[in-house]
Structure formats: structure tokens, C-alpha cells
Design an enzyme around this catalytic site. Structure first.
Site, PDB file in Angstrom:
ATOM      1  N   PHE A 131     -32.008 -24.100 -23.564  1.00 17.16           N
ATOM      2  CA  PHE A 131     -31.055 -24.716 -23.886  1.00 17.16           C
ATOM      3  C   PHE A 131     -30.143 -24.224 -24.542  1.00 17.16           C
ATOM      4  CE2 PHE A 131     -34.284 -27.857 -23.306  1.00 17.16           C
ATOM      5  CZ  PHE A 131     -33.497 -28.548 -22.515  1.00 17.16           C
ATOM      6  N   SER A 132     -29.717 -24.437 -26.167  1.00 17.75           N
ATOM      7  CA  SER A 132     -28.494 -23.702 -26.765  1.00 17.75           C
ATOM      8  C   SER A 132     -29.109 -21.514 -26.838  1.00 17.75           C
ATOM      9  CB  SER A 132     -28.368 -24.385 -28.388  1.00 17.75           C
ATOM     10  OG  SER A 132     -27.662 -25.216 -27.852  1.00 17.75           O
ATOM     11  N   VAL A 133     -29.628 -20.953 -27.036  1.00 19.01           N
ATOM     12  CA  VAL A 133     -29.851 -19.931 -26.879  1.00 19.01           C
ATOM     13  C   VAL A 133     -28.678 -19.190 -25.403  1.00 19.01           C
ATOM     14  CG1 VAL A 133     -31.218 -17.901 -26.184  1.00 19.01           C
ATOM     15  CG2 VAL A 133     -32.623 -19.791 -27.678  1.00 19.01           C
ATOM     16  N   SER A 134     -28.295 -20.098 -25.053  1.00 23.93           N
ATOM     17  CA  SER A 134     -27.053 -20.180 -23.729  1.00 23.93           C
ATOM     18  C   SER A 134     -26.662 -19.242 -24.177  1.00 23.93           C
ATOM     19  CB  SER A 134     -27.697 -21.011 -22.564  1.00 23.93           C
ATOM     20  OG  SER A 134     -28.551 -21.225 -22.187  1.00 23.93           O
ATOM     21  N   LYS A 135     -26.084 -19.932 -25.351  1.00 25.94           N
ATOM     22  CA  LYS A 135     -24.614 -19.565 -25.834  1.00 25.94           C
ATOM     23  C   LYS A 135     -24.665 -18.396 -26.943  1.00 25.94           C
ATOM     24  CE  LYS A 135     -23.924 -24.378 -28.307  1.00 25.94           C
ATOM     25  NZ  LYS A 135     -25.330 -25.303 -27.806  1.00 25.94           N
TER      26      LYS A 135
END
Length: 421
Positions: A131-135
Site C-alpha cells: 500500500f502507501s509504503v510504496s510512496k
């Protein structure tokens, strides 16, 4: 980004709960027959789905090169005991991992694995949606490309993506997108079926078309977004599509797909042990904001590289100047203006820089919904990577507890002498 729910069990309460009762999601050995594009992120299917994204949503591969083997793990008996939180309450770590629906956690100290735990059939080589760890991964890639001269963060977005002229991004800088300070009219509300996030999920291919939204293009979504009337750079405003814009930018300046960018500039140079993947929409545009699936060991490896100033052995993968800039800079005024909100409640004194939460003098943090996290403590030299299948996407109370657990683990492992590791 968060919502409040009932608190998690403390010591005593959790002892009365058996292992199965604490699980909020079911276990499936193969794809559930009832799983669809409309329900894959919801219980009881999310645990299986978060480990098998490539079987549900279109993806591109992120290839690894020659892997560097992970150090042998070593579980310490001290972590089997409870530890105190606030006041008279205490928590048992393993029971907390179970009640939080954690699938895997890896703790490194000076690059050595000191704790590794898996549950529910999950294992070291299995991919899991970050999820937003991808950011934060995207932020590091942008740092690499800037260091190699592809662009400057002070450049205008439309210098490279002229398609965005007339949109909310028409006069913003790349740095504004990196810092989540774009003045764009977008509400990051995951629960509204007619809201911006519902439209975004359809556009990125994560949800089927609905009676409200049918556009299957991230580019079209980005070009259609409009200003909220504020000035760029003045207010922290968490908007996931800002990161997809950066993924598109990486593709434009390199001439590669985002998956190829990740592989060539990050995954291979850092010696990832396993390949990864990233989801794409119908036009092949990656969901850089939340679509990466990777092993928890490689997530920890990525965090250790950031802790080590971007170095992998003697190779500079992520520029040290960029990591130093991420740690030292950030707009505290913009963060304050963006509150009060659940993120500011979780991190009252934080700043957000280059897709990372800077939550103290020594801590960088990457955060994803459904219980994903990467905690990097430079002072204790501890890195903690965590992947989960929590049924509630944005659980503020659980994340508050996790900040205390991260701090405790960093304290415990940061004080170990070499003979104890």
C-alpha cells in the site's frame, strides 16, 4: 486517512482470547471462489488477496538482479514477554501481532536480522502488498533520478508532463508533489462510494466501474483534478494521486515503465532477494502510490539502505544528500496547517518530506493502510518492516499502539551488545 475503532486488547484481555478468535480475516489455501475485483480488499478475502495481487489486478514485474542473502534470523526470548505501555497497561508482543493481523515482521539492527516472525502461512519469500509504503519507495526513486540529472525537484511538473496544464498541477513544482503540499481538490476518504478515492480506485484498476465512475485511466484522473483555491507548498494535504503523478514523471524522463525504473535504479542495485511487482491501470500506468508488492525481507533491506545513508556495501544506491535532505528539511508550518487530522494526531510533531514522515530527530517512517509500516531509527540503528492484513484500512488506535511498539523494539534491540545479537 484514519478512523477510530475499538481499542486493541491489553495484557490480561488478550490472554482470554484464543488464537483463532483474534484473527479478523480468514485463511484460504487457494483463491476463494467468491473473490472479485469489487471485494478483494475486504474480509474475509483480504488476507489471501494481499499476498496474491498479481492474480487479481494487472501488474508489471520488478525484476531483481543477483540477490544478497539475508542474514540468519535470531528470535530473542525477551520478546516473548510482555512489556509496559502507558500507565498500568502492558502488552504481549505475539498476541498483539496476532490481534493486529500482522503477516510478517522483520527487525534489523545494524543490518543484522535480530527478529523475524510470520503467521498464517506467510513466509520470507512471499510478496505482500505494501500500500502507501510504496510512496516512500517512489520518493527514493525520485531522489536517485534527480541525482542522475533527469530533473530537479524545483522544476515545474508541466515541464515534463505538459498534459497536466490546466489541471491542479499546472503551476506546481515536483517538490510540492513529493511533500504532499499540492493545492488540489481531493478528499482521501476511503469509505465514500461516491468520493474521490472511489473514483481513483476505478481509474487505477483496483475496482470495477460503478454507476458513479467508469473512467479507467490514471492519466485522465490526474488531468481532471482541479485546484482547491489554496497556494501550493503552504499546507500538507495527503493526496495519493500526487505520487502516481511522480511515477508517470519517472516513466517520462527515463523512457522506461515504472516497473523497469524500479528494477534498474533500485531493486537490482540494492541486491533485493526477491522480485516485486506494481499494479497498473488499463493504459499501463503504475499505481506508484500504493501498488508495490514485495517481500518483507526486501522491505527491511530497503529500510536498512536508507538508514545506512543510501549505501549497499560500497555502492551508493540512493544519494546520501537526498536522505540527509529528507531527514533535515520539511515544512512544519505546512504540517500544522494541514491539521488537525488523524495523521497529525498520530504524529503531532512530524513533518512530511520526499514521501517520508519525519517523526523525530532520528526516525523516518513509511506508512500504509491495512497495517503496513517501515520504521527507521538512526539513533538505535534499528529498522522494522511490517506487513499486515488488518481488515480496517485506516485504524488510528492500532497505529498509535504500533508507534509505541516500534519505540519499544528499537529500545530493546538498540541496547543489545554484540554478544547478544
Amino acid at each position: 486517512m484514519f478512523e477510530k475503532v475499538e481499542s486493541y486488547p491489553m495484557e490480561g484481555q488478550s490472554k482470554r482470547m484464543n488464537r483463532q478468535a483474534m484473527r479478523s480475516t480468514h485463511r484460504f489455501s487457494s483463491r476463494p471462489a467468491e473473490l472479485t475485483l469489487a471485494n478483494w480488499r475486504h474480509p474475509p478475502f483480504n488476507r489471501w488477496a494481499f499476498r496474491h495481487v498479481r492474480e487479481i489486478v494487472p501488474t508489471v514485474e520488478v525484476k531483481a538482479g543477483a540477490p544478497m542473502p539475508s542474514p540468519a534470523s535470531h528470535r530473542l526470548s525477551s520478546l516473548e514477554r510482555s512489556f509496559p505501555l502507558d500507565g498500568d497497561s502492558s502488552i504481549n508482543l505475539e498476541e498483539f501481532l496476532l490481534s493486529s493481523d500482522v503477516d510478517g515482521i522483520v527487525v534489523l539492527r545494524e543490518g543484522r536480522t535480530v527478529f523475524e516472525w510470520y503467521d498464517g502461512g506467510f513466509g520470507p519469500g512471499m510478496p505482500h502488498l505494501a500500500f502507501s509504503v510504496s510512496k516512500s519507495i517512489c520518493g527514493a526513486v525520485c531522489g536517485i533520478l534527480e541525482d542522475q540529472g533527469y530533473f530537479s525537484s524545483s522544476d515545474a511538473v508541466t515541464d515534463y508532463l505538459p498534459e497536466l496544464r490546466g489541471s491542479a498541477y499546472s503551476d506546481c513544482l515536483i517538490q510540492h508533489a513529493l511533500d504532499m503540499s499540492v493545492a488540489v481538490a481531493f478528499d482521501e476518504d476511503y469509505s465514500d462510494p461516491r468520493g474521490d478515492c472511489a473514483r481513483y480506485r476505478v481509474a487505477s484498476g483496483w475496482d470495477p466501474a460503478t454507476e458513479f465512475f467508469h473512467e479507467r485511466s490514471t492519466k485522465s484522473l490526474l488531468t481532471a483534478l482541479r485546484s482547491n483555491g489554496d497556494r501550493h507548498g503552504e499546507t500538507f494535504h495527503y493526496v495519493s494521486p500526487n505520487t502516481d503523478l511522480l511515477g508517470w514523471l519517472c516513466e517520462r524522463v527515463t523512457g522506461l515503465s515504472y516497473g523497469e525504473v524500479l528494477s534498474q535504479y533500485l531493486w537490482t542495485p540494492m541486491g533485493a532477494e526477491h522480485g516485486a511487482s506494481v499494479t497498473v491501470d488499463g493504459e499501463g500506468i503504475s499505481r506508484a502510490a500504493g501498488g508495490i508488492s514485495l517481500s518483507v525481507r526486501d522491505l527491511a533491506r530497503f529500510g536498512e539502505m536508507i538508514r545506512n545513508g543510501g549505501l549497499v556495501e560500497r555502492d551508493q544506491v540512493v544519494p546520501k544528500w537526498w536522505i540527509d535532505e529528507t531527514r533535515k528539511n520539511g515544512n512544519s508550518v505546512a504540517w500544522s496547517r494541514g491539521g488537525p487530522n488523524p495523521l497529525s494526531e498520530l504524529f503531532p510533531t512530524a513533518v512530511y518530506r520526499n514521501k517520508w514522515f519525519n517523526v523525530g530527530k532520528s526516525v523516518l517512517f513509511a506508512l500504509g493502510i491495512h497495517g503496513q509500516g517501515l520504521y527507521i531509527d538512526h539513533e538505535s540503528q534499528v529498522v522494522i518492516a511490517r506487513v499486515s492484513s488488518r481488515s480496517i484500512p485506516a485504524d488510528l488506535e492500532n497505529e498509535k499502539l504500533w508507534t509505541k511498539v516500534y519505540q519499544h523494539l528499537a529500545l530493546v534491540f538498540g541496547e543489545l551488545r554484540p554478544a547478544q545479537r
